[in-house]
Design a protein around this motif. Structure first.
Motif, PDB file in Angstrom:
ATOM      1  N   GLU A 253       0.829  -1.205   0.000  1.00 11.72           N
ATOM      2  CA  GLU A 253       0.000   0.000   0.000  1.00 11.72           C
ATOM      3  C   GLU A 253       0.868   1.262   0.000  1.00 11.72           C
ATOM      4  O   GLU A 253       0.586   2.219  -0.728  1.00 11.72           O
ATOM      5  N   SER A 254       1.916   1.266   0.780  1.00 14.12           N
ATOM      6  CA  SER A 254       2.821   2.416   0.820  1.00 14.12           C
ATOM      7  C   SER A 254       3.493   2.630  -0.530  1.00 14.12           C
ATOM      8  O   SER A 254       3.570   3.767  -1.021  1.00 14.12           O
ATOM      9  N   ALA A 255       3.976   1.550  -1.133  1.00 13.11           N
ATOM     10  CA  ALA A 255       4.615   1.649  -2.456  1.00 13.11           C
ATOM     11  C   ALA A 255       3.604   2.126  -3.498  1.00 13.11           C
ATOM     12  O   ALA A 255       3.948   2.905  -4.396  1.00 13.11           O
ATOM     13  N   HIS A 256       2.359   1.671  -3.383  1.00 17.45           N
ATOM     14  CA  HIS A 256       1.295   2.075  -4.303  1.00 17.45           C
ATOM     15  C   HIS A 256       1.051   3.582  -4.208  1.00 17.45           C
ATOM     16  O   HIS A 256       0.943   4.268  -5.227  1.00 17.45           O
ATOM     17  N   VAL A 257       1.007   4.093  -2.998  1.00 19.86           N
ATOM     18  CA  VAL A 257       0.770   5.527  -2.785  1.00 19.86           C
ATOM     19  C   VAL A 257       1.928   6.348  -3.350  1.00 19.86           C
ATOM     20  O   VAL A 257       1.714   7.373  -4.007  1.00 19.86           O
ATOM     21  N   VAL A 258       3.158   5.912  -3.114  1.00 22.40           N
ATOM     22  CA  VAL A 258       4.319   6.639  -3.651  1.00 22.40           C
ATOM     23  C   VAL A 258       4.279   6.630  -5.181  1.00 22.40           C
ATOM     24  O   VAL A 258       4.474   7.671  -5.824  1.00 22.40           O
ATOM     25  N   ALA A 259       4.005   5.473  -5.771  1.00 21.03           N
ATOM     26  CA  ALA A 259       3.945   5.369  -7.235  1.00 21.03           C
ATOM     27  C   ALA A 259       2.840   6.265  -7.791  1.00 21.03           C
ATOM     28  O   ALA A 259       3.046   6.955  -8.801  1.00 21.03           O
ATOM     29  N   LEU A 260       1.685   6.272  -7.144  1.00 23.06           N
ATOM     30  CA  LEU A 260       0.600   7.138  -7.610  1.00 23.06           C
ATOM     31  C   LEU A 260       0.952   8.615  -7.480  1.00 23.06           C
ATOM     32  O   LEU A 260       0.540   9.428  -8.304  1.00 23.06           O
ATOM     33  N   GLY A 261       1.718   8.953  -6.469  1.00 21.11           N
ATOM     34  CA  GLY A 261       2.180  10.332  -6.331  1.00 21.11           C
ATOM     35  C   GLY A 261       3.046  10.746  -7.514  1.00 21.11           C
ATOM     36  O   GLY A 261       2.914  11.864  -8.037  1.00 21.11           O
ATOM     37  N   ILE A 262       3.906   9.849  -7.956  1.00 24.24           N
ATOM     38  CA  ILE A 262       4.748  10.135  -9.120  1.00 24.24           C
ATOM     39  C   ILE A 262       3.897  10.206 -10.386  1.00 24.24           C
ATOM     40  O   ILE A 262       4.074  11.104 -11.212  1.00 24.24           O
ATOM     41  N   VAL A 263       2.960   9.275 -10.519  1.00 20.12           N
ATOM     42  CA  VAL A 263       2.059   9.298 -11.680  1.00 20.12           C
ATOM     43  C   VAL A 263       1.294  10.619 -11.712  1.00 20.12           C
ATOM     44  O   VAL A 263       1.282  11.327 -12.720  1.00 20.12           O
ATOM     45  N   PHE A 264       0.663  10.942 -10.598  1.00 17.94           N
ATOM     46  CA  PHE A 264      -0.142  12.166 -10.553  1.00 17.94           C
ATOM     47  C   PHE A 264       0.716  13.409 -10.773  1.00 17.94           C
ATOM     48  O   PHE A 264       0.335  14.310 -11.525  1.00 17.94           O
ATOM     49  N   GLY A 265       1.865  13.472 -10.122  1.00 17.58           N
ATOM     50  CA  GLY A 265       2.722  14.640 -10.256  1.00 17.58           C
ATOM     51  C   GLY A 265       3.194  14.872 -11.680  1.00 17.58           C
ATOM     52  O   GLY A 265       3.160  16.007 -12.179  1.00 17.58           O
ATOM     53  N   SER A 266       3.597  13.817 -12.353  1.00 12.31           N
ATOM     54  CA  SER A 266       4.089  13.974 -13.724  1.00 12.31           C
ATOM     55  C   SER A 266       2.949  14.308 -14.686  1.00 12.31           C
ATOM     56  O   SER A 266       3.111  15.143 -15.585  1.00 12.31           O
ATOM     57  N   ILE A 267       1.805  13.683 -14.488  1.00 12.87           N
ATOM     58  CA  ILE A 267       0.645  13.991 -15.335  1.00 12.87           C
ATOM     59  C   ILE A 267       0.160  15.415 -15.066  1.00 12.87           C
ATOM     60  O   ILE A 267      -0.159  16.159 -16.003  1.00 12.87           O
ATOM     61  N   ALA A 268       0.123  15.800 -13.801  1.00 11.80           N
ATOM     62  CA  ALA A 268      -0.335  17.148 -13.456  1.00 11.80           C
ATOM     63  C   ALA A 268       0.571  18.216 -14.066  1.00 11.80           C
ATOM     64  O   ALA A 268       0.079  19.258 -14.515  1.00 11.80           O
ATOM     65  N   ALA A 269       1.869  17.963 -14.104  1.00 15.65           N
ATOM     66  CA  ALA A 269       2.790  18.934 -14.699  1.00 15.65           C
ATOM     67  C   ALA A 269       2.441  19.162 -16.168  1.00 15.65           C
ATOM     68  O   ALA A 269       2.371  20.310 -16.638  1.00 15.65           O
ATOM     69  N   VAL A 270       2.196  18.083 -16.902  1.00 22.12           N
ATOM     70  CA  VAL A 270       1.833  18.214 -18.320  1.00 22.12           C
ATOM     71  C   VAL A 270       0.462  18.882 -18.451  1.00 22.12           C
ATOM     72  O   VAL A 270       0.271  19.767 -19.292  1.00 22.12           O
ATOM     73  N   ASP A 271      -0.485  18.479 -17.609  1.00 20.24           N
ATOM     74  CA  ASP A 271      -1.823  19.073 -17.674  1.00 20.24           C
ATOM     75  C   ASP A 271      -1.786  20.572 -17.391  1.00 20.24           C
ATOM     76  O   ASP A 271      -2.461  21.355 -18.060  1.00 20.24           O
ATOM     77  N   LEU A 272      -1.005  20.969 -16.410  1.00 24.59           N
ATOM     78  CA  LEU A 272      -0.888  22.392 -16.102  1.00 24.59           C
ATOM     79  C   LEU A 272      -0.242  23.153 -17.258  1.00 24.59           C
ATOM     80  O   LEU A 272      -0.594  24.306 -17.522  1.00 24.59           O
ATOM     81  N   ARG A 273       0.664  22.495 -17.962  1.00 21.56           N
ATOM     82  CA  ARG A 273       1.252  23.124 -19.153  1.00 21.56           C
ATOM     83  C   ARG A 273       0.210  23.236 -20.254  1.00 21.56           C
ATOM     84  O   ARG A 273       0.115  24.265 -20.931  1.00 21.56           O
ATOM     85  N   LEU A 274      -0.597  22.189 -20.451  1.00 25.66           N
ATOM     86  CA  LEU A 274      -1.658  22.240 -21.461  1.00 25.66           C
ATOM     87  C   LEU A 274      -2.635  23.368 -21.151  1.00 25.66           C
ATOM     88  O   LEU A 274      -3.150  24.022 -22.060  1.00 25.66           O
ATOM     89  N   LEU A 275      -2.874  23.589 -19.873  1.00 26.51           N
ATOM     90  CA  LEU A 275      -3.783  24.659 -19.447  1.00 26.51           C
ATOM     91  C   LEU A 275      -3.114  26.037 -19.473  1.00 26.51           C
ATOM     92  O   LEU A 275      -3.766  27.043 -19.225  1.00 26.51           O
ATOM     93  N   ASN A 276      -1.818  26.053 -19.755  1.00 28.05           N
ATOM     94  CA  ASN A 276      -1.033  27.297 -19.768  1.00 28.05           C
ATOM     95  C   ASN A 276      -1.002  27.966 -18.392  1.00 28.05           C
ATOM     96  O   ASN A 276      -0.971  29.191 -18.286  1.00 28.05           O
ATOM     97  N   LEU A 277      -1.013  27.148 -17.342  1.00 23.58           N
ATOM     98  CA  LEU A 277      -0.967  27.677 -15.986  1.00 23.58           C
ATOM     99  C   LEU A 277       0.427  27.589 -15.366  1.00 23.58           C
ATOM    100  O   LEU A 277       0.753  28.356 -14.467  1.00 23.58           O
ATOM    101  N   ARG A 278       1.224  26.624 -15.803  1.00 23.82           N
ATOM    102  CA  ARG A 278       2.592  26.424 -15.305  1.00 23.82           C
ATOM    103  C   ARG A 278       3.457  25.947 -16.465  1.00 23.82           C
ATOM    104  O   ARG A 278       2.948  25.433 -17.447  1.00 23.82           O
TER     105      ARG A 278
END
Length: 163
Positions: free
Chosen positions: A31-56
């Motif tokens: 469960e701990s490894a799953h949460v860490v992996a999801l944090g990396i997934v979400f963080g990397s996807i969010a970075a691209v999404d924020l760029r698509l939105l022209n916010l970051r």
């Protein structure tokens, strides 16, 4: 569960299932490894999404940012999927009947559809609109949908353990 019952019973009665369910350390480690992996997934996807939105990251080319982050996204996603399967194996019957678990997989499917739409339709001519400081309405909608879906996936995932 009907047709799935023999498969669920087989998984639930397996030695792997018993080992995970009976261990004081395996499930929490997965469960701990799953949460860490999801944090990396979400963080990397969010970075691209924020760029698509022209916010970051507006000073960066969308293709360049994506190509740098995508390997981390996929490695972390595979690791999250593997640890998720191992947690599922511990008690498959409970998970299949769990509404937040079902919702999480529905949201994952919708995120996959959004990703496919982005890849095959929105990303066309990205070399033109993906330059620093530029985006399109379709790219912004795709980025917003992705951020919303992945946030809901995380909420549904946390809700699983409390229902």
């Amino acid at each position: 569960m009907g047709l799935l019952q023999p498969l669920v019973d087989g998984i639930g009665n397996s030695s792997l299932s018993q080992a995970i369910a009976e261990s004081a350390y395996l499930f929490p480690a997965f469960e701990s490894a799953h949460v860490v992996a999801l944090g990396i997934v979400f963080g990397s996807i969010a970075a691209v999404d924020l760029r698509l939105l022209n916010l970051r990251f507006t000073d960066q080319n969308v293709m360049s940012l994506t190509s740098r982050l995508l390997p981390f996204t996929w490695i972390a996603f595979i690791f999250a999927a593997l640890t998720g399967v191992l947690m599922f194996v511990a008690d498959p019957g409970r998970y299949l009947e769990n509404l937040p678990f079902q919702l999480k997989f529905l949201l994952l499917a919708l995120a996959g559809v959004n990703m496919a739409i982005n890849h095959f339709m929105v990303s066309k001519n990205m070399e033109q609109w993906g330059q620093p400081g530029r985006s399109t309405t379709a790219a912004k909608l795709s980025g917003a949908a992705s951020l919303i879906l992945w946030t809901l996936i995380i909420f549904a995932g946390r809700w699983i353990g409390f229902s």
